[in-house]
Structure formats: structure tokens, C-alpha cells
Design a protein around this motif. Structure first.
Motif, PDB file in Angstrom:
ATOM      1  N   THR A   1       4.683  -7.272   1.933  1.00 50.75           N
ATOM      2  CA  THR A   1       4.378  -6.137   2.806  1.00 50.75           C
ATOM      3  C   THR A   1       5.610  -5.277   3.074  1.00 50.75           C
ATOM      4  OG1 THR A   1       4.669  -7.588   4.727  1.00 50.75           O
ATOM      5  CG2 THR A   1       2.423  -7.263   3.928  1.00 50.75           C
TER       6      THR A   1
ATOM      7  N   TYR B   1       3.265  -2.993   0.277  1.00 48.50           N
ATOM      8  CA  TYR B   1       1.937  -3.407  -0.175  1.00 48.50           C
ATOM      9  C   TYR B   1       1.136  -3.986   0.998  1.00 48.50           C
ATOM     10  CZ  TYR B   1       4.396  -2.933  -4.580  1.00 48.50           C
ATOM     11  OH  TYR B   1       5.147  -2.436  -5.607  1.00 48.50           O
ATOM     12  N   PRO B   2      -0.165  -3.683   1.069  1.00 44.21           N
ATOM     13  CA  PRO B   2      -0.978  -4.178   2.185  1.00 44.21           C
ATOM     14  C   PRO B   2      -1.294  -5.663   2.087  1.00 44.21           C
ATOM     15  CG  PRO B   2      -2.348  -2.967   0.632  1.00 44.21           C
ATOM     16  CD  PRO B   2      -0.929  -2.789   0.173  1.00 44.21           C
ATOM     17  N   GLY B   3      -1.104  -6.231   0.924  1.00 43.74           N
ATOM     18  CA  GLY B   3      -1.402  -7.637   0.644  1.00 43.74           C
ATOM     19  C   GLY B   3      -1.293  -7.841  -0.856  1.00 43.74           C
TER      20      GLY B   3
END
Length: 319
Positions: A100, A104-106
């Protein structure tokens, strides 16, 4: 009334017969090529790929999208908003891990590999009048580290950590694309720029022809501290005007990445056509001269797309 009903039935019969007899048109293939800023290397190569795919894939409609490069490209792929993207190897690795802090969100679980292409060189360039010759000289100076959370900016963080530096040590940090960084240096509003790109990137060539520059070394011992996927390399003398000596730095491999729900046939065609038109890519930018099918699987951070795998099996590059 009967006559009217008879006409309706007859018309319906004709429509039904036409419908049954019609040959369905092939669905149009849409390929959005995700690149980077227009002054970098990804963009001209993306334009060339778009032309290659537009001509070589039947029914394909292609588009080139200028972006903030690696991190944005990978997030867009995950969202289904692109079919093929350029990205740095460390960015792809962090995306697959779901880092993250890297933007990146996941975990981006839809990413699939097409090919390793050419290495990005970490190129730190300062105006000669700034007096910056080494990484330590950046203390108290102004530096652009690339667009926020871009692949370039992730490289900047890694280089700084290895050199024992923090952004707080700088006089000012700018998060700008390549061309904007160069314009600020030309206008004496910025001391230096860090750019992760193929050798001979247009933005630095432009800067070097506009004013005297220093290309700042990243020592091999610092590169070793970072480790894989970073490699110790050299920017050969004469790469830029006024660069009279080889300069040590780090390199990170670039990759072409697609997503899992792109059809096997399209992924196969994208892989095959790219390798069959390397001359056209090299004409778009010299960095493409380093693309080698024999090295296309080196360090791939995500699973290969089955369509790409089919191409490599045909060529005997994998069993």
C-alpha cells in the motif's frame, strides 16, 4: 383487418428469416496501451506498439494512453482499463504483493506477464552550476523525484535509502514528470532531476543541449545494498552532451504486463507481433534495441499470461 394482419405476419416472417440468416459480425478488439509521460521512453514505444497491433490484429482498435507510468498503469490494468502496460519490475513485484505504501490498494491479482523488455537506468542529472556531483551533494538542494508514487519515485526512495539519505535532507522535493522537471532546471528553479528511463531519454537530451550538466553517480556498493531487481550498470560516456565519462548507476528491468481476462489469442498476438517488429520499436526509441526474446522471461515478477506462454513454447524458449 385480415389484410393488415396478413401483412404483419408476412413482415415478421421476413424479419425472422433475415435475423436467422445474418452472419454475426466479429466483435471489435479494443487494445488500450498504457504508457507514461510523453517525454519518456514508454510513450513512443507505446505509440509504435499501438500501430503494430492496429495493423496486425484483425479488427483491433488501438489507443495509447499517457499516464504517470508504472504504478498507475498497474492499477488501471487491475481495474480493466487497459490491455497492455509498461511497468518497472520492482513496481510489478510490489503490486503483486499489495504494497500500500507504493500506491496499491491491495494485491493486484489480475496482472499477467507478456515480456521482460529493456532496463531502466536511474539517471540523476543536475545543472553544473548547482555544484551537485555526488548523492551527498543533494543535501539542501532541490530535486524532482518523478510523479508521486510512480515507478521513478519508487526508484528514488530505494536509492535514497541505500545512500543513507531522506527526502527531508533535501532543500525541496518536487514530484514532477520528466519534461516539467527539465523545464524548471532550465529556468534555474530546480537543481536536479531523477529519472528512471532508457538511455538517451529525450528529456535529459533536451536538458543537456540547453545547459551544462553533471550526471550524478549511484555507486555500485549502494546498488548492492538494495539488491534484486536492481543491478549495477554504467551510463556510457557520450550518452548525453557534455558527459565525458562513464557514470555508475542502477538499472531495473521493464516489463510489458497484461491482465488475466485478456483473451489467450489476443495476448498471444500481442507477444508475437511485438517480437516480430523489434525494428519498428527500435526506430521509435533506441532503448528497444535491448529487447531480446531469449531474455524475455528473466525476472518476471508475475505469472505469464497463457497466450504469451504459448508463443514462448512455439519458439522453444520454455518447454
Amino acid at each position: 383487418m385480415l389484410n393488415f394482419r396478413t401483412k404483419l405476419v408476412a413482415a415478421g416472417a421476413v424479419a425472422l428469416s433475415l435475423g436467422l440468416g445474418a452472419v454475426p459480425a466479429k466483435a471489435q478488439e479494443f487494445i488500450n496501451v498504457l504508457t507514461g509521460g510523453t517525454s519518456g521512453v514508454y510513450y513512443p514505444l507505446g505509440v509504435a506498439l499501438s500501430e503494430i497491433y492496429g495493423k496486425g490484429i484483425e479488427g483491433a482498435r488501438t489507443q495509447v494512453q499517457a499516464t504517470k507510468a508504472s504504478v498507475e498503469n498497474l492499477n488501471l490494468l487491475q481495474q480493466g482499463k487497459g490491455e497492455i502496460a509498461f511497468a518497472l519490475g520492482d513496481s510489478v513485484k510490489l503490486a503483486a504483493e499489495g504494497n500500500t505504501e507504493a500506491g496499491y490498494p491491495g494485491k493486484l491479482d489480475k496482472l499477467r506477464g507478456i515480456a521482460a523488455i529493456y532496463p531502466n537506468y536511474i539517471q540523476i542529472v543536475a545543472s553544473k552550476e548547482s555544484g551537485i556531483k555526488t548523492l551527498a551533494d543533494l543535501r539542501g538542494k532541490s530535486l524532482s523525484v518523478g510523479a508521486p508514487a510512480s515507478g521513478t519515485e519508487l526508484n528514488a526512495r530505494a536509492i535514497f535509502a541505500a545512500a543513507g539519505l531522506k527526502y527531508e535532507d533535501l532543500g525541496r522535493v518536487e514530484y514532477l514528470p520528466f519534461a516539467e522537471s527539465v523545464e524548471l532546471i532550465k529556468n534555474r528553479q530546480l537543481d536536479a532531476t531523477l529519472q528512471s528511463a532508457g538511455l538517451g531519454v529525450a528529456s535529459i537530451r533536451d536538458l543537456a543541449t540547453s545547459l551544462p550538466i553533471n550526471v550524478v553517480a549511484v555507486p555500485a556498493q549502494d546498488v548492492a545494498k538494495i539488491g534484486s531487481p536492481y543491478l549495477a550498470v554504467v551510463i556510457p560516456k557520450g550518452t548525453y552532451e557534455g558527459q565525458d565519462e562513464d557514470v555508475a548507476t542502477a538499472a531495473v528491468g521493464n516489463f510489458l504486463i497484461t491482465r488475466a481476462d485478456v483473451s489467450d489469442d489476443t495476448a498471444y498476438q500481442m507477444t508475437k507481433l511485438m517480437f516480430e517488429h523489434l525494428d519498428q520499436l527500435a526506430a521509435a526509441h533506441a532503448a528497444a534495441k535491448a529487447i531480446d526474446p531469449a531474455k524475455a522471461l528473466d525476472g518476471m515478477p508475475v505469472p505469464l499470461h497463457p497466450g504469451a506462454e504459448r508463443y514462448y513454447k512455439e519458439k522453444g524458449l520454455i518447454k
